[in-house]
Design an enzyme around this catalytic site. Structure first.
Site, PDB file in Angstrom:
ATOM      1  N   ASP A  12       0.837  -1.027  -0.035  1.00 28.92           N
ATOM      2  CA  ASP A  12       0.069   0.048  -0.004  1.00 28.92           C
ATOM      3  C   ASP A  12       1.084   1.141  -0.089  1.00 28.92           C
ATOM      4  OD1 ASP A  12      -2.216  -1.516   0.131  1.00 28.92           O
ATOM      5  OD2 ASP A  12      -2.824  -1.294   2.166  1.00 28.92           O
ATOM      6  N   ASP A 131     -13.653  -5.158  -3.233  1.00 34.21           N
ATOM      7  CA  ASP A 131     -13.653  -5.214  -1.751  1.00 34.21           C
ATOM      8  C   ASP A 131     -15.052  -5.481  -1.204  1.00 34.21           C
ATOM      9  OD1 ASP A 131     -11.041  -4.105  -1.983  1.00 34.21           O
ATOM     10  OD2 ASP A 131     -11.592  -1.853  -1.629  1.00 34.21           O
TER      11      ASP A 131
END
Length: 265
Positions: A12, A131
């Site tokens: 990330d 997600d």
């Protein structure tokens, strides 16, 4: 011939630095992306995924520069996601050295974008990130909803059905993240992973919740995933990719073994 299952460290990236949060909040810095990517390449990772978690237009150049630097030094496939909204974004990342791009919010906003991207660049480099968060009660059949904007915005879309639709439109892979498990180190949501794996004809990458090496193997054996993605267990040195592959091989999973993996880095 059995296709090897893949281990994919996830980086990330925020402002050019690798970070890792719990449930997408409480971020902490995990280091320089180029150095970490080089380490994973040497350790025998099969691929690396970068997620630009801010992805503002003002900071887009920073991510492009990161990809360019990594691609010049790392020789395993790179996937880049976050802020991919139009064909020009895909072209820019591929030109910078990415092998695949991840599309999430833009796919929900305009599903035909996935078809356009697959037609233009080929399904092999289009990954749709899903997600998902469980929205069913304990006494109901399991049901998961798609969320966007880092898990903050509900869409009303059924995650399993959505993954199937994305595959129909041309997605070459589904990157499936359990928002309930992300950062918890409690293991993958295996029911979610299995439901999506059974519903789509393309590879599924399981993400969200890895805390032990056994979790990785469970994602394949119980969840039916074709690849497993993890961050914290690798970023902070708890385990190496080589250890993960040894455990998976011991459990009967076919993995790619190279000379580098025989010694931990």
């Amino acid at each position: 011939m059995t296709v090897a299952k893949r281990i994919i460290p996830c980086l990330d990236v925020d402002g050019g630095r690798v970070v890792k949060g719990v449930k997408f909040v409480d971020i902490r810095d995990a280091g320089d992306p180029v150095e970490i990517a080089r380490r994973y390449d040497a350790m025998g990772a099969d691929e690396i995924t970068f997620l630009d978690i801010t992805a503002s237009h003002e900071r887009r150049d920073t991510m492009v520069q990161v990809v360019e630097k990594v691609a010049s030094q790392v020789f395993i496939p790179l996937t880049v996601g976050g802020g991919i909204r139009e064909v020009a974004d895909i072209r820019r990342m591929l030109n910078a050295g990415a092998d695949k791009v991840g599309i999430n919010t833009a796919a929900v906003a305009r599903p035909e974008f996935v078809a356009e991207a697959a037609e233009r660049f080929g399904s092999q480099c289009i990954v749709v990130a899903v997600d998902a968060k469980q929205v069913s009660r304990a006494d109901e059949p399991a049901r998961w909803e798609v969320f966007t904007h880092g898990g903050r915005k509900a869409t009303g879309l059924d995650a399993v059905e959505w993954a199937g639709r994305m595959a129909e439109l041309g997605a070459g892979e589904i990157l499936l993240t359990s928002m309930d498990r992300d950062g918890t180190q409690a293991g993958f949501d295996l029911a979610l992973t299995r439901a999506v794996s059974d519903a789509v004809p393309v590879p599924v990458i399981a993400s969200g919740g890895v805390g032990t090496l056994s979790d990785l193997a469970d994602g394949v054996l119980e969840g039916g995933a074709d690849a497993v993605l993890a961050a914290s267990i690798f970023h902070f040195g708890r385990y190496t990719v080589a250890e993960a592959k040894r455990l998976m091989a011991e459990r009967g999973i076919t993995v790619r073994i190279t000379g580098d993996e025989r010694t931990d880095v």
